[in-house]
Structures are given as C-alpha cells and as structure tokens.
Design an enzyme around this catalytic site. Structure first.
Site, PDB file in Angstrom:
ATOM      1  N   CYS A   1      -0.428   3.637  -6.660  1.00  0.00           N
ATOM      2  CA  CYS A   1      -1.482   2.891  -5.877  1.00  0.00           C
ATOM      3  C   CYS A   1      -1.658   1.323  -6.321  1.00  0.00           C
ATOM      4  O   CYS A   1      -1.662   1.357  -7.578  1.00  0.00           O
ATOM      5  CB  CYS A   1      -2.979   3.183  -5.617  1.00  0.00           C
ATOM      6  SG  CYS A   1      -4.201   2.307  -5.101  1.00  0.00           S
TER       7      CYS A   1
ATOM      8  N   CYS B   1       0.815  -1.269  -0.090  1.00  0.00           N
ATOM      9  CA  CYS B   1      -0.174   0.062  -0.215  1.00  0.00           C
ATOM     10  C   CYS B   1       0.846   1.192  -0.162  1.00  0.00           C
ATOM     11  O   CYS B   1       1.695   1.499   0.917  1.00  0.00           O
ATOM     12  CB  CYS B   1      -1.036   0.089   1.219  1.00  0.00           C
ATOM     13  SG  CYS B   1      -1.975   1.411   1.577  1.00  0.00           S
TER      14      CYS B   1
END
Length: 274
Positions: free
Chosen positions: A186, A75
């Site tokens: 992302c 992440c």
C-alpha cells in the site's frame, strides 16, 4: 504519438501516492505531474469490487481531461483490477502491483510477507504475478483494514498506528519468523517504514514498489521519445479531501512545492442494484 510536454498522471485513494511522486521527481525532475487523490473515499481496500471499479474509472477520466501521457496507478487495491479498465483509456496505465511483484521476482526470497489492505491481500494478485516469475517464492498475505486510514488522517498518532501494526503485521511476523522480506503493498505504508523496522527488525528487506514503478515509467517514455527535455517539472495536486492537509503532507513527504493544490469533485458511488 506521445507529447513530451504532456504531464504524467498519478492517482491514488489518498495521499499515499506521494511516495510514487517522490520517486518520479527524483528520477524525472523535468516532468510535469498531475496527481489525483481520492481522500474522501479512502481506503478503497475496504470497498466492494463494483465500487472500486466505478470510482477508478472516474479518477482516470479526470486525468484524461488533463491530457496526461501516462498514468501511474499508485493504489495497490486499484491495481489489482487493472485488467478490467486498462484498455478503456488512450494512455498507458502502470500497475504498482506489477512493479512490486517484479522487484520480488528479482530479489528471489524464500518467503515474503505481503502487507497491504485487506482487498489487495485477498485478491491474490501479487501471489499470481510472483508465481509466474518465481514459483518457489512463498508469499504470505497480511491485510490491515485501518493502517492506510490512520496514516491518511495526517496526524500520525503513533499509539494508534503501532496498535494496528501489532494486530496485523505482528501476527504475520510471529507466524513466519523466517520471512525476511516485506512487500509494502500500500503506498501509504512506506510513510511508516521506520516504525515497522523498529518493531519488526526481522524484515531486513523492504520492497517499495513506488521505486520500481517510477523506473518503468521512465523506460516507457524513453522508448517512445516522450521525455520532457529541460526545465523544472511542475506538480499539480487535486484532492477530494482537505487541501490544507494534502499541501502539508506534500512538504512532509519531501515533494517539490506544488504549484496548485485544488479541491476536486469526489467520484460518485455506483447506483445500488434493485
């Protein structure tokens, strides 16, 4: 000393981390991998710093219980805060933000658009890392509040996804027509890379930090004589969300069939301050 037979941990706020697992399985096919995906609380990028750190520590403690030898924080949002927690655990933690920044430094573009969650875009983390290596590179941050969530839903509603891309990435593309490099900031975003290419062909180079992160983990394990020798690596998936969706998406992304897909307790939110 690291145990060669211990698994590699991968964690993410959702199944975007599958893009990291995909690269690890290509590069290190013998390694066992344990994945923790906190789909229930996704996207982390819309949460406060306190909430992100509280949940991140719980995710890492879960992987610690699985006796991992290293952890890939897939992440980007969580990686922007790595300096807050990396010294609290007995294993090496790899930041996907650092990996992506290293790739941009190597490419040396004049301008690069950072396309990420809002938190990652506003953190300045990519900008700081890249500036350290290539101060002449201009990084243009562009956050998307909902693209990761739309992808995480698993049905890939093209109309909704395209609308979000036009409202967010489209703005950066129009404002900076000379930018030819796009950082997929992302781990969910590489899953719609083909659609991004169709909509915005000006981005002739796309940086997928997952590829570099996998290479950095391999190098670390080699240096510490901790590569697993022989055999086919296993994949255990733990999710706080829907197991059926996570199993289906693992196949769609092209991962080796997981031996286990199991529901895990969701990290708890921090208690509100009085």
């Amino acid at each position: 000393m690291l145990s060669a037979d211990a698994p590699i941990g991968v964690m993410d706020a959702g199944f975007g981390g599958y893009t990291v697992i995909r690269e690890l399985q290509k590069l290190l096919p013998c390694e066992n991998i344990v994945f923790f995906g906190d789909g229930k609380n996704q996207p982390y990028g819309n949460r406060s710093r306190e909430e992100i750190l509280c949940m991140t520590r719980q995710c890492l403690r879960f992987l610690q219980e699985k006796k991992v030898k290293a952890v890939a924080v897939a992440c980007n949002t969580i990686s922007t805060l790595i300096e807050e927690y990396q010294g609290e655990f007995p294993f090496r933690i790899f930041s996907i933000v650092r990996a992506g920044s290293d790739e941009v430094i190597a490419l040396r573009p004049r301008q690069a658009v950072l396309f990420s969650t809002v938190f990652t875009a506003q953190s300045g983390c990519y900008q700081r890392y890249i500036r350290e290596g290539r101060p002449e590179v201009r990084v243009i941050p562009q956050g998307s509040p909902w693209l990761a969530r739309l992808i995480e839903d698993g049905d890939f509603d093209r109309e909704k996804i395209e609308k979000e891309l036009r409202q967010t990435l489209g703005e950066a593309a129009r404002s900076h027509p000379d930018a030819d490099t796009l950082i997929l900031g992302c781990t969910h975003f590489p899953l719609v890379a083909d659609l991004i290419r169709q909509l915005y062909p000006q981005f002739t180079r796309m940086v997928n930090p997952a590829f570099v992160q996998a290479g950095q983990i391999k190098e670390y394990l080699e240096e510490n004589h901790a590569l697993r020798a022989g055999g086919e690596g296993s994949l255990h998936i733990y999710t706080t969300s829907d197991c059926e969706t996570y199993s289906r998406m693992a196949e769609w992304v092209g991962l080796k069939k997981p031996e286990l897909v199991e529901l895990a307790p969701a990290p708890r939110m921090p208690e509100p301050s009085l």
